[in-house]
Design a protein around this motif. Structure first.
Motif, PDB file in Angstrom:
ATOM      1  N   ALA A   1     -27.301 -97.233  59.434  1.00 18.82           N
ATOM      2  CA  ALA A   1     -27.910 -98.306  58.648  1.00 18.82           C
ATOM      3  C   ALA A   1     -28.797 -97.731  57.544  1.00 18.82           C
ATOM      4  O   ALA A   1     -28.798 -98.216  56.399  1.00 18.82           O
ATOM      5  N   LEU A   2     -29.539 -96.682  57.874  1.00 18.89           N
ATOM      6  CA  LEU A   2     -30.399 -96.054  56.878  1.00 18.89           C
ATOM      7  C   LEU A   2     -29.568 -95.351  55.810  1.00 18.89           C
ATOM      8  O   LEU A   2     -29.897 -95.410  54.612  1.00 18.89           O
ATOM      9  N   ILE A   3     -28.487 -94.709  56.199  1.00 19.63           N
ATOM     10  CA  ILE A   3     -27.608 -94.051  55.233  1.00 19.63           C
ATOM     11  C   ILE A   3     -26.987 -95.085  54.295  1.00 19.63           C
ATOM     12  O   ILE A   3     -26.833 -94.849  53.089  1.00 19.63           O
ATOM     13  N   GLY A   4     -26.647 -96.250  54.838  1.00 24.84           N
ATOM     14  CA  GLY A   4     -26.139 -97.316  53.977  1.00 24.84           C
ATOM     15  C   GLY A   4     -27.162 -97.720  52.928  1.00 24.84           C
ATOM     16  O   GLY A   4     -26.819 -97.959  51.763  1.00 24.84           O
ATOM     17  N   HIS A   5     -28.423 -97.796  53.345  1.00 29.50           N
ATOM     18  CA  HIS A   5     -29.480 -98.114  52.377  1.00 29.50           C
ATOM     19  C   HIS A   5     -29.608 -97.014  51.329  1.00 29.50           C
ATOM     20  O   HIS A   5     -29.763 -97.300  50.135  1.00 29.50           O
ATOM     21  N   ILE A   6     -29.530 -95.753  51.770  1.00 28.34           N
ATOM     22  CA  ILE A   6     -29.593 -94.634  50.823  1.00 28.34           C
ATOM     23  C   ILE A   6     -28.469 -94.724  49.807  1.00 28.34           C
ATOM     24  O   ILE A   6     -28.663 -94.490  48.607  1.00 28.34           O
ATOM     25  N   SER A   7     -27.288 -95.122  50.258  1.00 33.44           N
ATOM     26  CA  SER A   7     -26.155 -95.277  49.342  1.00 33.44           C
ATOM     27  C   SER A   7     -26.426 -96.366  48.308  1.00 33.44           C
ATOM     28  O   SER A   7     -26.117 -96.209  47.118  1.00 33.44           O
ATOM     29  N   ARG A   8     -27.028 -97.459  48.739  1.00 37.23           N
ATOM     30  CA  ARG A   8     -27.335 -98.537  47.805  1.00 37.23           C
ATOM     31  C   ARG A   8     -28.406 -98.114  46.794  1.00 37.23           C
ATOM     32  O   ARG A   8     -28.321 -98.434  45.605  1.00 37.23           O
ATOM     33  N   VAL A   9     -29.409 -97.376  47.278  1.00 37.66           N
ATOM     34  CA  VAL A   9     -30.424 -96.867  46.363  1.00 37.66           C
ATOM     35  C   VAL A   9     -29.782 -95.931  45.348  1.00 37.66           C
ATOM     36  O   VAL A   9     -30.083 -95.979  44.147  1.00 37.66           O
ATOM     37  N   GLY A  10     -28.891 -95.070  45.830  1.00 39.38           N
ATOM     38  CA  GLY A  10     -28.206 -94.149  44.922  1.00 39.38           C
ATOM     39  C   GLY A  10     -27.431 -94.889  43.847  1.00 39.38           C
ATOM     40  O   GLY A  10     -27.437 -94.491  42.673  1.00 39.38           O
ATOM     41  N   ALA A  11     -26.774 -95.969  44.220  1.00 37.36           N
ATOM     42  CA  ALA A  11     -26.025 -96.752  43.234  1.00 37.36           C
ATOM     43  C   ALA A  11     -26.960 -97.374  42.202  1.00 37.36           C
ATOM     44  O   ALA A  11     -26.630 -97.442  41.006  1.00 37.36           O
ATOM     45  N   SER A  12     -28.143 -97.797  42.641  1.00 37.01           N
ATOM     46  CA  SER A  12     -29.086 -98.421  41.699  1.00 37.01           C
ATOM     47  C   SER A  12     -29.629 -97.418  40.684  1.00 37.01           C
ATOM     48  O   SER A  12     -30.035 -97.797  39.583  1.00 37.01           O
ATOM     49  N   LEU A  13     -29.651 -96.120  41.044  1.00 34.65           N
ATOM     50  CA  LEU A  13     -30.171 -95.114  40.128  1.00 34.65           C
ATOM     51  C   LEU A  13     -29.300 -94.960  38.881  1.00 34.65           C
ATOM     52  O   LEU A  13     -29.754 -94.449  37.858  1.00 34.65           O
ATOM     53  N   ARG A  14     -28.062 -95.415  38.946  1.00 30.91           N
ATOM     54  CA  ARG A  14     -27.154 -95.292  37.801  1.00 30.91           C
ATOM     55  C   ARG A  14     -27.577 -96.183  36.629  1.00 30.91           C
ATOM     56  O   ARG A  14     -27.074 -96.019  35.510  1.00 30.91           O
TER      57      ARG A  14
ATOM     58  N   GLN B   1     -29.560 -86.771  63.356  1.00 31.75           N
ATOM     59  CA  GLN B   1     -30.250 -86.090  62.258  1.00 31.75           C
ATOM     60  C   GLN B   1     -29.310 -85.987  61.064  1.00 31.75           C
ATOM     61  O   GLN B   1     -28.126 -85.682  61.222  1.00 31.75           O
ATOM     62  N   PHE B   2     -29.834 -86.260  59.893  1.00 28.87           N
ATOM     63  CA  PHE B   2     -29.027 -86.052  58.689  1.00 28.87           C
ATOM     64  C   PHE B   2     -29.915 -85.548  57.558  1.00 28.87           C
ATOM     65  O   PHE B   2     -31.124 -85.787  57.525  1.00 28.87           O
ATOM     66  N   ASP B   3     -29.278 -84.803  56.642  1.00 30.31           N
ATOM     67  CA  ASP B   3     -29.964 -84.253  55.482  1.00 30.31           C
ATOM     68  C   ASP B   3     -29.449 -84.949  54.233  1.00 30.31           C
ATOM     69  O   ASP B   3     -28.243 -85.218  54.100  1.00 30.31           O
ATOM     70  N   PHE B   4     -30.357 -85.225  53.323  1.00 35.49           N
ATOM     71  CA  PHE B   4     -29.955 -85.828  52.056  1.00 35.49           C
ATOM     72  C   PHE B   4     -30.735 -85.196  50.909  1.00 35.49           C
ATOM     73  O   PHE B   4     -31.782 -84.577  51.113  1.00 35.49           O
ATOM     74  N   GLU B   5     -30.170 -85.328  49.707  1.00 29.08           N
ATOM     75  CA  GLU B   5     -30.827 -84.754  48.536  1.00 29.08           C
ATOM     76  C   GLU B   5     -30.862 -85.761  47.401  1.00 29.08           C
ATOM     77  O   GLU B   5     -29.952 -86.580  47.237  1.00 29.08           O
ATOM     78  N   LEU B   6     -31.938 -85.661  46.643  1.00 30.39           N
ATOM     79  CA  LEU B   6     -32.147 -86.482  45.457  1.00 30.39           C
ATOM     80  C   LEU B   6     -32.259 -85.546  44.266  1.00 30.39           C
ATOM     81  O   LEU B   6     -33.076 -84.627  44.268  1.00 30.39           O
ATOM     82  N   ARG B   7     -31.411 -85.763  43.271  1.00 27.67           N
ATOM     83  CA  ARG B   7     -31.482 -84.986  42.031  1.00 27.67           C
ATOM     84  C   ARG B   7     -31.858 -85.954  40.909  1.00 27.67           C
ATOM     85  O   ARG B   7     -31.084 -86.868  40.592  1.00 27.67           O
ATOM     86  N   THR B   8     -33.034 -85.754  40.337  1.00 29.18           N
ATOM     87  CA  THR B   8     -33.596 -86.721  39.415  1.00 29.18           C
ATOM     88  C   THR B   8     -33.593 -86.239  37.967  1.00 29.18           C
ATOM     89  O   THR B   8     -33.760 -85.052  37.699  1.00 29.18           O
ATOM     90  N   LEU B   9     -33.426 -87.179  37.056  1.00 28.57           N
ATOM     91  CA  LEU B   9     -33.696 -86.898  35.660  1.00 28.57           C
ATOM     92  C   LEU B   9     -35.138 -86.419  35.531  1.00 28.57           C
ATOM     93  O   LEU B   9     -35.999 -86.819  36.324  1.00 28.57           O
ATOM     94  N   PRO B  10     -35.434 -85.556  34.550  1.00 30.64           N
ATOM     95  CA  PRO B  10     -36.763 -84.939  34.503  1.00 30.64           C
ATOM     96  C   PRO B  10     -37.931 -85.912  34.500  1.00 30.64           C
ATOM     97  O   PRO B  10     -38.997 -85.605  35.019  1.00 30.64           O
ATOM     98  N   ASP B  11     -37.756 -87.116  33.925  1.00 32.24           N
ATOM     99  CA  ASP B  11     -38.871 -88.051  33.862  1.00 32.24           C
ATOM    100  C   ASP B  11     -38.800 -89.135  34.932  1.00 32.24           C
ATOM    101  O   ASP B  11     -39.568 -90.101  34.910  1.00 32.24           O
ATOM    102  N   ALA B  12     -37.902 -88.993  35.896  1.00 28.54           N
ATOM    103  CA  ALA B  12     -37.771 -89.989  36.963  1.00 28.54           C
ATOM    104  C   ALA B  12     -38.833 -89.765  38.039  1.00 28.54           C
ATOM    105  O   ALA B  12     -39.347 -88.664  38.211  1.00 28.54           O
ATOM    106  N   ASP B  13     -39.145 -90.834  38.773  1.00 27.28           N
ATOM    107  CA  ASP B  13     -40.166 -90.800  39.819  1.00 27.28           C
ATOM    108  C   ASP B  13     -39.491 -90.591  41.178  1.00 27.28           C
ATOM    109  O   ASP B  13     -39.054 -91.556  41.819  1.00 27.28           O
ATOM    110  N   ALA B  14     -39.393 -89.349  41.604  1.00 26.38           N
ATOM    111  CA  ALA B  14     -38.756 -89.054  42.890  1.00 26.38           C
ATOM    112  C   ALA B  14     -39.535 -89.670  44.035  1.00 26.38           C
ATOM    113  O   ALA B  14     -38.948 -90.136  45.028  1.00 26.38           O
TER     114      ALA B  14
END
Length: 383
Positions: A205-218, A251-264
């Motif tokens: 369920a949490l991974i599904g939320h992470i996927s939705r957040v990732g889609a919103s970053l586009r 347990q799962f690992d995830f990564e966020l790669r942000t544009l330089p001015d984005a708020d990680a």
């Protein structure tokens, strides 16, 4: 390729500095190389004393000058099908093969092979050298070196990181945050599954939320980067013991790669808030010991230097290329930039060859790097 560069590159490639191993033998080689030329080096060790950064400077006293930065660790060769020895120099068809040849011992070899030229000149500015460990696992080692420079009254003003860019100046890259999430539920016999808390299902369920957040970053785009938006993805997952046991842990690992001015931080908080507000209340109502925790694995900031500034203009002259670009991979550049050092990336080879079997750097790339360093030396020379 001149003999000094060839011999230095061969020596560096012979050291197995895979990130899981010590880099002290290679650092000792560089320290001795410098000492033979009358240049003192400082070593900054990790907590266990098994790895070290090296910092050195030459030229006049005072602040300012140029820092040349490179990492000494390399990625593993495990499971890769090499046709040449990975920890040795093989020169063939205008290419130098070996693990780290492109990423990034080729650059370090060029720096060392250029030192005699710098030492022979009366420099008007200091030249700083910084060689770090554990870059490949999250820019971990360089942080003590950055802190050392920040505290120094003689901090460099400019920094060139020699990651492989095919000798094209690079002014930007994304930042990265790597995280580990651990979900704790309650185990029970699968025949009585409602009595437990299924950690894998909650993680899903949490991974599904992470996927939705990732889609919103586009929605926020910067066409200077490829892809032109921040990205978020889950890379590994482990959980469960047997099919007839409701899994207690996942347990799962995830990564966020942000544009330089984005708020990680805002992105990570939205993920933590979903776990805290949407998942945990029901989990803990069934099993009070349930929990969801997050552990940082590594992070570095993005880099975005003005490609129209004086430093960019100078680097274009030194490197012979004004084809400024951004890259998809990260560097320690953002860390240097945060302490007030204008930073650009430019080095021999291509990351298309990095991290692969039969990694190589082209001889002409090394020669172009030597020319860049020679031009830098001329620029730093007293008039």
């Amino acid at each position: 390729m001149n003999s000094a560069l060839r011999e230095t590159l061969a020596a560096l490639l012979a050291f197995d500095t895979t990130s899981r191993e010590s880099n002290l033998a290679l650092i000792g080689f560089i320290r001795d190389f410098l000492a033979q030329r009358g240049v003192a080096a400082e070593l900054l060790y990790d907590e266990g004393g098994t790895k070290a950064n090296l910092y050195a400077r030459l030229g006049p006293a005072g602040d300012g000058g140029v820092l040349l930065s490179g990492h000494t660790d390399v990625v593993p060769v495990d499971g890769q099908r090499w046709t040449v020895p990975p920890f040795a120099l093989t020169e063939r068809d205008g290419r130098c093969y070996g693990r780290g040849s492109a990423d990034m011992k080729g650059f370090i070899a060029c720096v060392l092979a250029s030192l005699d030229r710098f030492l022979a000149e009366p420099l008007r500015l200091p030249l700083h050298l910084a060689f770090s460990y554990d870059e490949e696992v999250g820019c971990l080692g360089v942080r003590s070196l950055v802190a050392h420079l920040q505290a120094s009254p003689q901090k460099p003003a400019l920094c060139i990181i020699g990651e492989p860019t095919e000798m094209a100046p690079v002014y930007g890259h994304k930042g990265k945050v790597a995280m580990r999430c651990q979900v704790r539920g309650r185990a029970c016999h699968s025949a009585y599954a409602p009595d437990g808390v299924n950690a894998i299902e909650q993680a899903a369920a949490l991974i599904g939320h992470i996927s939705r957040v990732g889609a919103s970053l586009r929605q926020t785009r910067d066409t200077r980067f490829d892809p032109p938006f921040s990205t978020l993805q889950v890379g590994t997952i482990q959980g469960g013991a047997a099919l007839n046991i409701v899994p207690q842990d996942c347990q799962f690992d995830f990564e966020l790669r942000t544009l330089p001015d984005a708020d990680a931080g805002a992105v990570l908080e939205s993920i933590a808030a979903f776990a805290r507000d949407q998942l945990l209340p029901a989990m803990q109502a069934q099993a009070p010991e349930s929990d969801v925790t997050f552990q940082p694995l590594g992070a570095y900031p993005g880099l975005l230097t003005d490609p129209q500034g004086d430093f960019a203009r100078w680097l274009a002259q030194w490197s012979g290329s004004d084809r400024f670009a951004t890259v998809a991979f990260g560097t320690e550049g953002g860390l240097f930039d945060e302490i007030g050092m204008a930073t650009l990336v430019c080095g021999p080879g291509s990351m298309a060859q990095g991290h692969k079997a039969d990694e190589f750097v082209a001889v002409d790339q090394l020669e172009r790097c030597m020319q860049m360093l020679g031009n830098l030396c001329d620029w730093m020379r007293c008039e």
